[in-house]
Design a protein around this motif. Structure first.
Motif, PDB file in Angstrom:
ATOM      1  N   THR A 259     -57.286 -32.523 -56.989  1.00 24.28           N
ATOM      2  CA  THR A 259     -56.858 -33.687 -57.765  1.00 24.28           C
ATOM      3  C   THR A 259     -57.280 -33.568 -59.221  1.00 24.28           C
ATOM      4  O   THR A 259     -56.471 -33.796 -60.131  1.00 24.28           O
ATOM      5  CB  THR A 259     -57.466 -34.968 -57.147  1.00 24.28           C
ATOM      6  OG1 THR A 259     -57.051 -35.041 -55.777  1.00 24.28           O
ATOM      7  CG2 THR A 259     -57.040 -36.205 -57.900  1.00 24.28           C
ATOM      8  N   LEU A 260     -58.538 -33.212 -59.452  1.00 27.79           N
ATOM      9  CA  LEU A 260     -59.033 -33.088 -60.830  1.00 27.79           C
ATOM     10  C   LEU A 260     -58.347 -31.951 -61.565  1.00 27.79           C
ATOM     11  O   LEU A 260     -58.044 -32.075 -62.759  1.00 27.79           O
ATOM     12  CB  LEU A 260     -60.551 -32.911 -60.830  1.00 27.79           C
ATOM     13  CG  LEU A 260     -61.341 -34.108 -60.306  1.00 27.79           C
ATOM     14  CD1 LEU A 260     -62.824 -33.772 -60.213  1.00 27.79           C
ATOM     15  CD2 LEU A 260     -61.102 -35.344 -61.171  1.00 27.79           C
TER      16      LEU A 260
ATOM     17  N   GLN B 210     -53.614 -32.105 -49.329  1.00 24.31           N
ATOM     18  CA  GLN B 210     -52.942 -32.270 -50.613  1.00 24.31           C
ATOM     19  C   GLN B 210     -53.871 -32.954 -51.625  1.00 24.31           C
ATOM     20  O   GLN B 210     -54.828 -33.616 -51.228  1.00 24.31           O
ATOM     21  CB  GLN B 210     -51.679 -33.121 -50.445  1.00 24.31           C
ATOM     22  CG  GLN B 210     -50.629 -32.503 -49.556  1.00 24.31           C
ATOM     23  CD  GLN B 210     -50.095 -31.211 -50.138  1.00 24.31           C
ATOM     24  OE1 GLN B 210     -49.778 -31.138 -51.309  1.00 24.31           O
ATOM     25  NE2 GLN B 210     -50.029 -30.175 -49.311  1.00 24.31           N
ATOM     26  N   PRO B 211     -53.566 -32.825 -52.917  1.00 20.89           N
ATOM     27  CA  PRO B 211     -54.343 -33.572 -53.912  1.00 20.89           C
ATOM     28  C   PRO B 211     -54.166 -35.075 -53.681  1.00 20.89           C
ATOM     29  O   PRO B 211     -53.173 -35.525 -53.110  1.00 20.89           O
ATOM     30  CB  PRO B 211     -53.709 -33.173 -55.245  1.00 20.89           C
ATOM     31  CG  PRO B 211     -52.934 -31.941 -54.974  1.00 20.89           C
ATOM     32  CD  PRO B 211     -52.534 -31.995 -53.523  1.00 20.89           C
TER      33      PRO B 211
ATOM     34  N   ALA C  24     -57.640 -48.000 -60.658  1.00 19.95           N
ATOM     35  CA  ALA C  24     -56.911 -47.358 -59.570  1.00 19.95           C
ATOM     36  C   ALA C  24     -57.879 -46.872 -58.501  1.00 19.95           C
ATOM     37  O   ALA C  24     -59.047 -46.600 -58.785  1.00 19.95           O
ATOM     38  CB  ALA C  24     -56.100 -46.182 -60.095  1.00 19.95           C
ATOM     39  N   LEU C  25     -57.373 -46.756 -57.299  1.00 22.31           N
ATOM     40  CA  LEU C  25     -58.110 -46.147 -56.196  1.00 22.31           C
ATOM     41  C   LEU C  25     -57.365 -44.899 -55.738  1.00 22.31           C
ATOM     42  O   LEU C  25     -56.137 -44.844 -55.818  1.00 22.31           O
ATOM     43  CB  LEU C  25     -58.226 -47.118 -55.019  1.00 22.31           C
ATOM     44  CG  LEU C  25     -59.270 -48.216 -55.137  1.00 22.31           C
ATOM     45  CD1 LEU C  25     -59.115 -49.228 -54.008  1.00 22.31           C
ATOM     46  CD2 LEU C  25     -60.674 -47.644 -55.148  1.00 22.31           C
ATOM     47  N   PRO C  26     -58.105 -43.902 -55.244  1.00 22.62           N
ATOM     48  CA  PRO C  26     -57.441 -42.685 -54.755  1.00 22.62           C
ATOM     49  C   PRO C  26     -56.740 -42.928 -53.425  1.00 22.62           C
ATOM     50  O   PRO C  26     -57.168 -43.771 -52.631  1.00 22.62           O
ATOM     51  CB  PRO C  26     -58.597 -41.697 -54.587  1.00 22.62           C
ATOM     52  CG  PRO C  26     -59.807 -42.540 -54.415  1.00 22.62           C
ATOM     53  CD  PRO C  26     -59.558 -43.815 -55.157  1.00 22.62           C
TER      54      PRO C  26
ATOM     55  N   PRO D  35     -48.244 -49.234 -58.219  1.00 24.45           N
ATOM     56  CA  PRO D  35     -47.860 -48.157 -59.148  1.00 24.45           C
ATOM     57  C   PRO D  35     -48.871 -47.015 -59.168  1.00 24.45           C
ATOM     58  O   PRO D  35     -50.075 -47.241 -59.058  1.00 24.45           O
ATOM     59  CB  PRO D  35     -47.818 -48.846 -60.517  1.00 24.45           C
ATOM     60  CG  PRO D  35     -48.130 -50.270 -60.317  1.00 24.45           C
ATOM     61  CD  PRO D  35     -48.490 -50.500 -58.892  1.00 24.45           C
ATOM     62  N   GLU D  36     -48.361 -45.805 -59.320  1.00 26.00           N
ATOM     63  CA  GLU D  36     -49.223 -44.626 -59.450  1.00 26.00           C
ATOM     64  C   GLU D  36     -49.730 -44.543 -60.886  1.00 26.00           C
ATOM     65  O   GLU D  36     -48.970 -44.740 -61.839  1.00 26.00           O
ATOM     66  CB  GLU D  36     -48.455 -43.355 -59.085  1.00 26.00           C
ATOM     67  CG  GLU D  36     -49.334 -42.129 -59.045  1.00 26.00           C
ATOM     68  CD  GLU D  36     -48.631 -40.881 -58.545  1.00 26.00           C
ATOM     69  OE1 GLU D  36     -49.160 -39.783 -58.808  1.00 26.00           O
ATOM     70  OE2 GLU D  36     -47.563 -40.990 -57.908  1.00 26.00           O
ATOM     71  N   LEU D  37     -51.018 -44.249 -61.047  1.00 27.12           N
ATOM     72  CA  LEU D  37     -51.640 -44.123 -62.364  1.00 27.12           C
ATOM     73  C   LEU D  37     -52.283 -42.747 -62.501  1.00 27.12           C
ATOM     74  O   LEU D  37     -52.571 -42.084 -61.505  1.00 27.12           O
ATOM     75  CB  LEU D  37     -52.727 -45.193 -62.558  1.00 27.12           C
ATOM     76  CG  LEU D  37     -52.305 -46.660 -62.473  1.00 27.12           C
ATOM     77  CD1 LEU D  37     -53.523 -47.563 -62.643  1.00 27.12           C
ATOM     78  CD2 LEU D  37     -51.254 -46.991 -63.508  1.00 27.12           C
ATOM     79  N   HIS D  38     -52.529 -42.347 -63.735  1.00 26.35           N
ATOM     80  CA  HIS D  38     -53.231 -41.092 -64.031  1.00 26.35           C
ATOM     81  C   HIS D  38     -54.464 -41.456 -64.859  1.00 26.35           C
ATOM     82  O   HIS D  38     -54.388 -41.536 -66.085  1.00 26.35           O
ATOM     83  CB  HIS D  38     -52.322 -40.120 -64.795  1.00 26.35           C
ATOM     84  CG  HIS D  38     -51.134 -39.697 -63.995  1.00 26.35           C
ATOM     85  ND1 HIS D  38     -49.904 -40.262 -64.142  1.00 26.35           N
ATOM     86  CD2 HIS D  38     -51.016 -38.788 -62.999  1.00 26.35           C
ATOM     87  CE1 HIS D  38     -49.057 -39.710 -63.289  1.00 26.35           C
ATOM     88  NE2 HIS D  38     -49.714 -38.819 -62.582  1.00 26.35           N
TER      89      HIS D  38
END
Length: 191
Positions: A143-144, A84-85, A75-77, A112-115
Protein backbone atom coordinates in the motif's frame (compact mmCIF):
# COMPACT_ATOMS: atom_id res chain seq x y z
CA UNK A 1 13.28 -19.91 3.18
CA UNK A 2 15.30 -16.69 2.94
CA UNK A 3 17.28 -16.11 6.19
CA UNK A 4 15.76 -12.63 6.58
CA UNK A 5 12.29 -14.21 6.44
CA UNK A 6 13.32 -16.65 9.19
CA UNK A 7 14.57 -13.68 11.26
CA UNK A 8 11.29 -11.85 10.68
CA UNK A 9 9.17 -14.87 11.65
CA UNK A 10 11.07 -15.31 14.93
CA UNK A 11 10.91 -11.58 15.68
CA UNK A 12 7.17 -11.51 14.90
CA UNK A 13 6.47 -14.35 17.33
CA UNK A 14 8.47 -12.65 20.09
CA UNK A 15 6.97 -9.20 19.44
CA UNK A 16 3.36 -10.43 19.35
CA UNK A 17 3.81 -11.77 22.88
CA UNK A 18 5.60 -8.63 24.04
CA UNK A 19 3.03 -6.28 22.48
CA UNK A 20 0.21 -8.12 24.24
CA UNK A 21 2.04 -7.63 27.56
CA UNK A 22 2.64 -3.94 26.81
CA UNK A 23 -1.03 -3.46 25.92
CA UNK A 24 -2.15 -5.01 29.21
CA UNK A 25 0.33 -2.90 31.18
CA UNK A 26 -0.50 0.37 29.38
CA UNK A 27 -4.18 0.52 28.43
CA UNK A 28 -4.05 4.34 28.13
CA UNK A 29 -0.84 4.45 26.07
CA UNK A 30 -2.68 5.60 22.94
CA UNK A 31 -4.17 8.57 24.78
CA UNK A 32 -0.80 9.52 26.26
CA UNK A 33 0.90 9.29 22.86
CA UNK A 34 -1.81 11.40 21.19
CA UNK A 35 -1.52 14.15 23.79
CA UNK A 36 2.25 14.37 23.26
CA UNK A 37 2.30 14.47 19.45
CA UNK A 38 4.08 17.66 18.33
CA UNK A 39 1.62 18.59 15.55
CA UNK A 40 3.93 21.34 14.26
CA UNK A 41 6.48 18.67 13.27
CA UNK A 42 4.11 16.94 10.86
CA UNK A 43 4.26 17.99 7.21
CA UNK A 44 1.20 19.68 5.70
CA UNK A 45 -1.58 17.21 4.90
CA UNK A 46 -5.14 17.41 3.61
CA UNK A 47 -6.07 13.74 4.14
CA UNK A 48 -4.92 11.23 6.72
CA UNK A 49 -5.60 7.63 7.59
CA UNK A 50 -5.66 5.72 10.82
CA UNK A 51 -6.59 2.13 11.47
CA UNK A 52 -9.07 0.07 13.43
CA UNK A 53 -7.01 -1.46 16.27
CA UNK A 54 -6.96 -5.23 16.20
CA UNK A 55 -5.79 -7.41 19.08
CA UNK A 56 -3.02 -5.70 21.03
CA UNK A 57 -2.31 -2.93 18.50
CA UNK A 58 -2.10 0.47 20.17
CA UNK A 59 -5.49 2.14 20.03
CA UNK A 60 -5.24 5.15 17.66
CA UNK A 61 -8.66 6.65 18.57
CA UNK A 62 -7.33 9.58 20.63
CA UNK A 63 -4.71 10.35 17.97
CA UNK A 64 -7.33 10.25 15.21
CA UNK A 65 -9.58 12.62 17.19
CA UNK A 66 -6.68 15.01 17.75
CA UNK A 67 -5.56 15.06 14.12
CA UNK A 68 -9.17 15.38 12.95
CA UNK A 69 -9.29 18.77 14.67
CA UNK A 70 -7.09 20.09 11.83
CA UNK A 71 -10.03 19.68 9.45
CA UNK A 72 -8.22 17.10 7.30
CA UNK A 73 -10.32 14.37 5.69
CA UNK A 74 -10.06 11.02 7.47
CA UNK A 75 -9.89 7.56 5.93
CA UNK A 76 -9.62 3.98 7.13
CA UNK A 77 -7.82 1.19 5.27
CA UNK A 78 -9.81 -1.47 3.46
CA UNK A 79 -8.53 -4.85 2.27
CA UNK A 80 -10.27 -5.83 -0.95
CA UNK A 81 -8.39 -9.14 -1.15
CA UNK A 82 -5.93 -10.93 1.11
CA UNK A 83 -2.84 -10.47 -1.09
CA UNK A 84 -3.59 -7.02 -2.51
CA UNK A 85 -2.64 -3.50 -1.40
CA UNK A 86 -5.10 -1.75 0.87
CA UNK A 87 -7.22 1.13 -0.32
CA UNK A 88 -8.43 3.96 1.89
CA UNK A 89 -12.05 5.04 2.16
CA UNK A 90 -13.41 8.15 3.81
CA UNK A 91 -15.02 7.54 7.17
CA UNK A 92 -17.09 9.70 9.50
CA UNK A 93 -18.37 8.82 12.97
CA UNK A 94 -21.96 8.34 11.81
CA UNK A 95 -21.02 5.70 9.19
CA UNK A 96 -21.46 2.01 9.86
CA UNK A 97 -18.40 -0.20 9.43
CA UNK A 98 -18.44 -3.57 7.70
CA UNK A 99 -15.84 -6.36 7.61
CA UNK A 100 -13.35 -6.14 4.74
CA UNK A 101 -11.74 -9.12 2.99
CA UNK A 102 -9.64 -9.95 6.07
CA UNK A 103 -12.41 -9.27 8.58
CA UNK A 104 -11.33 -5.82 9.79
CA UNK A 105 -14.16 -3.29 10.33
CA UNK A 106 -13.95 -0.85 7.41
CA UNK A 107 -15.97 1.84 5.64
CA UNK A 108 -18.57 0.54 3.17
CA UNK A 109 -18.01 0.37 -0.60
CA UNK A 110 -20.18 3.48 -0.97
CA UNK A 111 -17.59 5.63 0.86
CA UNK A 112 -15.25 7.60 -1.42
CA UNK A 113 -11.70 6.33 -1.93
CA UNK A 114 -8.99 8.72 -0.69
CA UNK A 115 -5.20 8.89 -1.06
CA UNK A 116 -3.92 10.10 2.32
CA UNK A 117 -0.88 12.36 2.74
CA UNK A 118 -0.35 11.13 6.32
CA UNK A 119 -0.67 7.43 7.16
CA UNK A 120 -0.79 6.26 10.76
CA UNK A 121 0.10 2.60 10.79
CA UNK A 122 0.28 -0.17 13.37
CA UNK A 123 3.30 -2.40 13.78
CA UNK A 124 4.89 -5.19 15.76
CA UNK A 125 8.41 -3.71 15.96
CA UNK A 126 10.31 -0.61 14.85
CA UNK A 127 13.85 0.71 14.87
CA UNK A 128 15.41 4.19 14.82
CA UNK A 129 16.13 3.95 11.06
CA UNK A 130 12.43 3.67 10.21
CA UNK A 131 12.35 -0.10 9.97
CA UNK A 132 8.85 -1.45 10.52
CA UNK A 133 7.83 -5.04 11.16
CA UNK A 134 4.17 -5.68 10.40
CA UNK A 135 1.97 -8.75 10.75
CA UNK A 136 3.55 -10.45 7.75
CA UNK A 137 0.87 -10.09 5.09
CA UNK A 138 2.66 -7.25 3.29
CA UNK A 139 -0.50 -5.13 3.16
CA UNK A 140 1.09 -1.91 4.35
CA UNK A 141 4.31 -2.41 2.35
CA UNK A 142 2.36 -2.82 -0.92
CA UNK A 143 0.00 0.00 0.00
CA UNK A 144 2.72 2.48 0.95
CA UNK A 145 4.71 1.67 -2.18
CA UNK A 146 1.62 2.43 -4.29
CA UNK A 147 0.86 5.66 -2.43
CA UNK A 148 4.47 6.84 -2.59
CA UNK A 149 4.44 6.26 -6.34
CA UNK A 150 1.51 8.72 -6.57
CA UNK A 151 2.62 11.44 -4.18
CA UNK A 152 4.57 12.36 -1.08
CA UNK A 153 3.28 10.43 1.93
CA UNK A 154 4.38 10.77 5.55
CA UNK A 155 4.16 7.46 7.44
CA UNK A 156 3.78 7.63 11.21
CA UNK A 157 4.18 4.39 13.13
CA UNK A 158 2.14 4.17 16.32
CA UNK A 159 3.55 1.79 18.91
CA UNK A 160 4.42 1.12 22.52
CA UNK A 161 7.97 2.25 23.32
CA UNK A 162 8.79 -1.33 24.31
CA UNK A 163 8.32 -2.41 20.68
CA UNK A 164 11.59 -0.74 19.68
CA UNK A 165 14.35 -3.12 18.58
CA UNK A 166 17.94 -2.49 17.52
CA UNK A 167 17.28 -3.40 13.90
CA UNK A 168 14.25 -4.65 12.02
CA UNK A 169 15.24 -7.13 9.26
CA UNK A 170 14.34 -5.27 6.06
CA UNK A 171 13.86 -6.65 2.56
CA UNK A 172 13.93 -4.69 -0.70
CA UNK A 173 10.13 -4.26 -0.74
CA UNK A 174 9.77 -3.21 2.89
CA UNK A 175 8.63 0.38 3.35
CA UNK A 176 10.21 2.57 6.02
CA UNK A 177 8.48 4.83 8.50
CA UNK A 178 9.09 8.59 8.50
CA UNK A 179 8.45 8.93 12.23
CA UNK A 180 7.33 6.95 15.26
CA UNK A 181 5.00 8.02 18.07
CA UNK A 182 4.93 6.13 21.36
CA UNK A 183 3.64 6.83 24.85
CA UNK A 184 7.12 8.12 25.75
CA UNK A 185 7.74 10.41 22.78
CA UNK A 186 8.00 11.17 19.09
CA UNK A 187 10.98 10.88 16.80
CA UNK A 188 11.55 11.41 13.11
CA UNK A 189 13.70 9.08 11.09
CA UNK A 190 16.83 10.66 9.69
CA UNK A 191 17.24 9.94 5.97
Amino acid sequence: MDPSQTDKAALRARMRTLRAELARAGPRAGEIAAADLPMERLPAFAMFSGYHASGSEMNPSALIRRISQTGAMFALPVALAKDQPLIFRAWEADMDLEPDAVGVPSPPASAPELHPDLVICPLLAFDRRGGRLGQGGGHYDRTLANLRALKSVFVLGLAYSGQEVDAVPMGEHDQRLDAVLTETGYFEVKA
